[in-house]
Design a protein around this motif. Structure first.
Motif, short mmCIF file in Angstrom:
data_model
loop_
_atom_site.label_atom_id
_atom_site.label_comp_id
_atom_site.label_asym_id
_atom_site.label_seq_id
_atom_site.Cartn_x
_atom_site.Cartn_y
_atom_site.Cartn_z
N SER A 16 0.82 -1.21 0.00
CA SER A 16 0.00 0.00 0.00
C SER A 16 0.86 1.25 0.00
O SER A 16 0.53 2.24 -0.65
CB SER A 16 -0.94 -0.01 1.21
OG SER A 16 -0.19 -0.02 2.40
N LEU A 17 1.99 1.22 0.72
CA LEU A 17 2.87 2.38 0.73
C LEU A 17 3.50 2.59 -0.64
O LEU A 17 3.64 3.72 -1.10
CB LEU A 17 3.96 2.19 1.79
CG LEU A 17 3.49 2.17 3.25
CD1 LEU A 17 4.68 1.93 4.17
CD2 LEU A 17 2.81 3.47 3.61
N THR A 18 3.89 1.51 -1.30
CA THR A 18 4.47 1.62 -2.63
C THR A 18 3.47 2.22 -3.61
O THR A 18 3.83 3.04 -4.46
CB THR A 18 4.93 0.24 -3.13
OG1 THR A 18 5.88 -0.29 -2.23
CG2 THR A 18 5.54 0.33 -4.52
N GLU A 69 3.39 5.94 -3.00
CA GLU A 69 4.63 6.57 -3.47
C GLU A 69 4.64 6.68 -4.99
O GLU A 69 5.06 7.70 -5.54
CB GLU A 69 5.83 5.76 -2.98
CG GLU A 69 6.07 5.87 -1.48
CD GLU A 69 7.08 4.85 -0.97
OE1 GLU A 69 7.55 4.03 -1.79
OE2 GLU A 69 7.38 4.89 0.24
N ARG A 70 4.19 5.64 -5.68
CA ARG A 70 4.17 5.67 -7.14
C ARG A 70 3.17 6.70 -7.65
O ARG A 70 3.42 7.38 -8.65
CB ARG A 70 3.83 4.29 -7.69
CG ARG A 70 5.00 3.32 -7.67
CD ARG A 70 4.62 1.98 -8.26
NE ARG A 70 5.77 1.09 -8.29
CZ ARG A 70 5.68 -0.21 -8.58
NH1 ARG A 70 4.49 -0.74 -8.85
NH2 ARG A 70 6.75 -0.97 -8.60
N ALA A 71 2.04 6.83 -6.98
CA ALA A 71 1.06 7.82 -7.39
C ALA A 71 1.65 9.22 -7.31
O ALA A 71 1.48 10.04 -8.23
CB ALA A 71 -0.19 7.71 -6.51
N PHE A 72 2.37 9.50 -6.23
CA PHE A 72 2.98 10.82 -6.09
C PHE A 72 4.14 11.00 -7.07
O PHE A 72 4.40 12.11 -7.55
CB PHE A 72 3.45 11.05 -4.66
CG PHE A 72 2.35 11.52 -3.75
CD1 PHE A 72 1.91 12.83 -3.79
CD2 PHE A 72 1.73 10.65 -2.86
CE1 PHE A 72 0.88 13.27 -2.98
CE2 PHE A 72 0.70 11.08 -2.03
CZ PHE A 72 0.27 12.39 -2.10
#
Length: 253
Positions: A7-9, A12-15
Motif C-alpha cells: 500500500s505504501l508503494t 509513493e508511485r502515485a505521487f
C-alpha cells in the motif's frame, strides 16, 4: 504485525507520477512508463485512477495536473497568518521602493517563495509563489539558515548539499557558516550574483520569540544592491516592515 509495504508503494508511485506530470507539463502512459521503468499497463491504471480524482485531467490522450492544485495552494496561502499580516506591509514598501519584495519560508531544506509584490522597476525573474531555490544561494535563505539550530543546518547541508548556481555561490560549509554567524550579528543578509548573475538581494529574518518564521527580501539588480547608500535604505525599510509584521503577528486580531 508491520504494515504491508504494498500500500505504501502504491501511494509513493502515485505521487511519483504527479511529480512527473508537473515536470513534463503533461504526458501519456508510455512516456511515464519509460521514465519509471514500469509496464505501460501499470502506469495506465494509475493514471486512470488519478483522473477519477480532482487532481489529474485527461486531454487528447495526455494527462496533466488539474487546476485543483492551484485551489489548494491558494487556500493554504490565505490561511497562513504570517501571510495575512505581511501582505499589506509588503504592498506599502513596494509603493515606496518600486522594487520586487518577497516573503520566503523554509520547507524541506529549501527556500520557498511564499508571496511576492512587484513594483514598477521590479526585476522580471519569472518567479512565482511556490518557486524554490537552495537556501544558501539567496539572502532570504541565508537569513533563515542563520537562525535555525546548528544541527538542522548541518542536516540541510548533508542532505541537500551546497549546489553551485553561479561562480559566486558558496560551496564550502565553513565559509557558509562564517557568513551565517555574521548575519546573526548584523541582523540582515545581503547577496549578489549567487543565484542569478545580475541579481542582488537584501533580506532580514522574521523572528517571533526567537523562532524563525521566514524572511523578507528585496530583489534588485546587482548594481543597485552594491550601492551601499541604497542598500542601507532597503535594509532600513525591511527592518521597519519586519518590526510591524512581528508585532501584528503576535498581538493583532
Amino acid at each position: 504485525m508491520p504494515p504491508k509495504r504494498t500500500s505504501l508503494t502504491t501511494v509513493e508511485r502515485a505521487f511519483e507520477i504527479l511529480d512527473l506530470l508537473w515536470e513534463l507539463d503533461g504526458a501519456g502512459p508510455s512516456e511515464l512508463a519509460g521514465r519509471m521503468g514500469l509496464p505501460d499497463s501499470t502506469v495506465y491504471d494509475y493514471l486512470r485512477s488519478l483522473s477519477e480524482t480532482k487532481y489529474v485531467t485527461r486531454d487528447d490522450g495526455e494527462y496533466r495536473l488539474s487546476s485543483y492544485f492551484l485551489t489548494i495552494g491558494g487556500k493554504m496561502k490565505y490561511r497562513n497568518r504570517l501571510f495575512q499580516v505581511a501582505k499589506p506591509e509588503m504592498k506599502r514598501v513596494v509603493s515606496e521602493t518600486d522594487e520586487l519584495i518577497g516573503l520566503t519560508l523554509e520547507n524541506e531544506g529549501r527556500a520557498v517563495v511564499y508571496h511576492q509584490e512587484e513594483g514598477r522597476q521590479a526585476l522580471s525573474l519569472g518567479t512565482y509563489s511556490g518557486a524554490t531555490t537552495p537556501l544558501h544561494t539567496v539572502a532570504t535563505g541565508k537569513a533563515i539558515l542563520a537562525h535555525l539550530p546548528e544541527e538542522r543546518v548541518d542536516e540541510i547541508i548533508e542532505t541537500r548539499g551546497l549546489e553551485q548556481r553561479t561562480e559566486h555561490s558558496i560551496t564550502d560549509p565553513a565559509e557558509l557558516k562564517a557568513e551565517l554567524a555574521e548575519i546573526r550579528e548584523t541582523g540582515h543578509a545581503v547577496d549578489w550574483d549567487e543565484q542569478v548573475i545580475g541579481m542582488g538581494m537584501a533580506a532580514v529574518p522574521i523572528l517571533v520569540n526567537d523562532e524563525i518564521l521566514g524572511s523578507f527580501g528585496i530583489v534588485v539588480p546587482t548594481g543597485r544592491i552594491r550601492d551601499s547608500s541604497y542598500r542601507s535604505v532597503l535594509l532600513q525599510k525591511l527592518q521597519e516592515m519586519t518590526n510591524t509584521v512581528t508585532i501584528n503577528y503576535q498581538y493583532g486580531n
